[in-house]
Design a protein around this motif. Sequence first.
Motif, PDB file in Angstrom:
ATOM      1  N   VAL A  34      16.799 -10.361 -19.199  1.00 50.89           N
ATOM      2  CA  VAL A  34      16.343  -9.257 -20.030  1.00 50.89           C
ATOM      3  C   VAL A  34      17.161  -8.028 -19.659  1.00 50.89           C
ATOM      4  N   SER A  35      17.603  -7.284 -20.666  1.00 48.12           N
ATOM      5  CA  SER A  35      18.398  -6.080 -20.421  1.00 48.12           C
ATOM      6  C   SER A  35      17.988  -4.986 -21.398  1.00 48.12           C
ATOM      7  N   GLN A  36      18.555  -3.811 -21.213  1.00 46.45           N
ATOM      8  CA  GLN A  36      18.327  -2.651 -22.082  1.00 46.45           C
ATOM      9  C   GLN A  36      16.838  -2.371 -22.287  1.00 46.45           C
ATOM     10  N   VAL A  37      16.092  -2.397 -21.197  1.00 45.28           N
ATOM     11  CA  VAL A  37      14.638  -2.207 -21.269  1.00 45.28           C
ATOM     12  C   VAL A  37      14.306  -0.722 -21.339  1.00 45.28           C
ATOM     13  N   SER A  38      13.381  -0.384 -22.237  1.00 43.65           N
ATOM     14  CA  SER A  38      12.897   0.993 -22.333  1.00 43.65           C
ATOM     15  C   SER A  38      11.414   0.969 -22.668  1.00 43.65           C
ATOM     16  N   LEU A  39      10.737   2.013 -22.269  1.00 44.48           N
ATOM     17  CA  LEU A  39       9.311   2.172 -22.572  1.00 44.48           C
ATOM     18  C   LEU A  39       9.164   3.532 -23.230  1.00 44.48           C
ATOM     19  N   GLU A  40       8.800   3.512 -24.513  1.00 46.31           N
ATOM     20  CA  GLU A  40       8.716   4.731 -25.311  1.00 46.31           C
ATOM     21  C   GLU A  40       7.312   4.887 -25.858  1.00 46.31           C
ATOM     22  N   PRO A  41       6.850   6.124 -26.054  1.00 47.87           N
ATOM     23  CA  PRO A  41       5.548   6.316 -26.694  1.00 47.87           C
ATOM     24  C   PRO A  41       5.580   5.774 -28.120  1.00 47.87           C
ATOM     25  N   CYS A  42       4.461   5.238 -28.569  1.00 44.93           N
ATOM     26  CA  CYS A  42       4.355   4.792 -29.954  1.00 44.93           C
ATOM     27  C   CYS A  42       4.475   6.007 -30.855  1.00 44.93           C
ATOM     28  N   PRO A  43       5.082   5.861 -32.020  1.00 46.63           N
ATOM     29  CA  PRO A  43       5.128   6.982 -32.957  1.00 46.63           C
ATOM     30  C   PRO A  43       3.708   7.432 -33.302  1.00 46.63           C
ATOM     31  N   CYS A  61      -0.547   4.664 -26.032  1.00 45.54           N
ATOM     32  CA  CYS A  61       0.202   3.553 -26.627  1.00 45.54           C
ATOM     33  C   CYS A  61       1.685   3.723 -26.324  1.00 45.54           C
ATOM     34  N   TYR A  62       2.293   2.674 -25.783  1.00 45.57           N
ATOM     35  CA  TYR A  62       3.729   2.649 -25.520  1.00 45.57           C
ATOM     36  C   TYR A  62       4.317   1.357 -26.067  1.00 45.57           C
ATOM     37  N   VAL A  63       5.597   1.407 -26.397  1.00 49.60           N
ATOM     38  CA  VAL A  63       6.314   0.223 -26.860  1.00 49.60           C
ATOM     39  C   VAL A  63       7.386  -0.114 -25.837  1.00 49.60           C
ATOM     40  N   LEU A  64       7.325  -1.339 -25.315  1.00 51.33           N
ATOM     41  CA  LEU A  64       8.339  -1.839 -24.393  1.00 51.33           C
ATOM     42  C   LEU A  64       9.375  -2.566 -25.237  1.00 51.33           C
ATOM     43  N   ARG A  65      10.594  -2.080 -25.216  1.00 54.03           N
ATOM     44  CA  ARG A  65      11.681  -2.684 -25.998  1.00 54.03           C
ATOM     45  C   ARG A  65      12.773  -3.174 -25.055  1.00 54.03           C
ATOM     46  N   GLY A  66      13.502  -4.174 -25.522  1.00 51.85           N
ATOM     47  CA  GLY A  66      14.606  -4.674 -24.732  1.00 51.85           C
ATOM     48  C   GLY A  66      15.358  -5.761 -25.465  1.00 51.85           C
ATOM     49  N   SER A 111      18.632 -11.421 -28.420  1.00 47.29           N
ATOM     50  CA  SER A 111      17.575 -11.081 -29.372  1.00 47.29           C
ATOM     51  C   SER A 111      16.848  -9.844 -28.872  1.00 47.29           C
ATOM     52  N   SER A 112      16.501  -8.937 -29.791  1.00 45.15           N
ATOM     53  CA  SER A 112      15.697  -7.779 -29.395  1.00 45.15           C
ATOM     54  C   SER A 112      14.228  -8.152 -29.452  1.00 45.15           C
ATOM     55  N   PHE A 113      13.442  -7.456 -28.651  1.00 42.64           N
ATOM     56  CA  PHE A 113      12.000  -7.666 -28.678  1.00 42.64           C
ATOM     57  C   PHE A 113      11.305  -6.328 -28.522  1.00 42.64           C
ATOM     58  N   ALA A 114      10.045  -6.289 -28.915  1.00 46.94           N
ATOM     59  CA  ALA A 114       9.216  -5.103 -28.751  1.00 46.94           C
ATOM     60  C   ALA A 114       7.792  -5.554 -28.490  1.00 46.94           C
ATOM     61  N   LEU A 115       7.169  -4.974 -27.489  1.00 47.84           N
ATOM     62  CA  LEU A 115       5.783  -5.282 -27.135  1.00 47.84           C
ATOM     63  C   LEU A 115       4.999  -3.978 -27.039  1.00 47.84           C
ATOM     64  N   ARG A 116       3.803  -3.953 -27.557  1.00 54.31           N
ATOM     65  CA  ARG A 116       2.946  -2.771 -27.455  1.00 54.31           C
ATOM     66  C   ARG A 116       2.119  -2.880 -26.177  1.00 54.31           C
ATOM     67  N   LEU A 117       2.063  -1.798 -25.409  1.00 47.28           N
ATOM     68  CA  LEU A 117       1.314  -1.758 -24.156  1.00 47.28           C
ATOM     69  C   LEU A 117       0.383  -0.558 -24.145  1.00 47.28           C
ATOM     70  N   ALA A 118      -0.760  -0.717 -23.521  1.00 49.40           N
ATOM     71  CA  ALA A 118      -1.682   0.393 -23.285  1.00 49.40           C
ATOM     72  C   ALA A 118      -1.480   0.861 -21.853  1.00 49.40           C
ATOM     73  N   VAL A 119      -0.970   2.075 -21.712  1.00 51.12           N
ATOM     74  CA  VAL A 119      -0.702   2.665 -20.400  1.00 51.12           C
ATOM     75  C   VAL A 119      -1.795   3.692 -20.125  1.00 51.12           C
ATOM     76  N   PRO A 120      -2.405   3.674 -18.941  1.00 50.03           N
ATOM     77  CA  PRO A 120      -3.460   4.644 -18.646  1.00 50.03           C
ATOM     78  C   PRO A 120      -2.995   6.082 -18.929  1.00 50.03           C
ATOM     79  N   ALA A 121      -3.857   6.837 -19.610  1.00 50.76           N
ATOM     80  CA  ALA A 121      -3.528   8.217 -19.961  1.00 50.76           C
ATOM     81  C   ALA A 121      -3.253   9.016 -18.698  1.00 50.76           C
ATOM     82  N   GLY A 122      -2.289   9.919 -18.790  1.00 51.55           N
ATOM     83  CA  GLY A 122      -1.958  10.772 -17.652  1.00 51.55           C
ATOM     84  C   GLY A 122      -1.013  10.138 -16.659  1.00 51.55           C
TER      85      GLY A 122
END
Length: 160
Positions: A34-43, A61-66, A111-122
Amino acid sequence: MRALQVQLLAALLCLFGLVWPAVPPALAAADLTVSQVSLEPCPSADIGAQPQLRRPSGASCYVLRGTVTNPGRKPVVDTDVFAQILDASGEPVLQNRSRVGSIGDVPPGDSSFALRLAVPAGTPGPFSFTNVKARGFKAPVRTRAGAYDDLLPLEQDVAS
């Protein structure tokens, strides 16, 4: 007498082979990179953000992409992504959990992938990653679904 011992040993080895079967090669696990991993806030317009459903403790809500790479010539199926996600202070974001989600089937190549994650607020960012990997199988290990049936509607939106 020696011939009888050899025959007895051969019979025991055959019996042991029948009682202790090996994992069939078709079900053997396949490790992927797995490469090019990023964790971004959901729009903010993303339904996955669900602002009206936040609990007092809250989660963001965050999206883990890679990108996942399958070096083989055949697809790897039922693939899970594993990662240790760390916050700015080096603490794990997802306590006691290294499996971050399933990305289904991975064809040969990148192949690219995207997963939605719930990250504790704060949780303080920026986030870093260690031990990021993907693991799947050479044959299905669960009931097969349609093209997007194995993804929840929220993950279908993220995947497209």
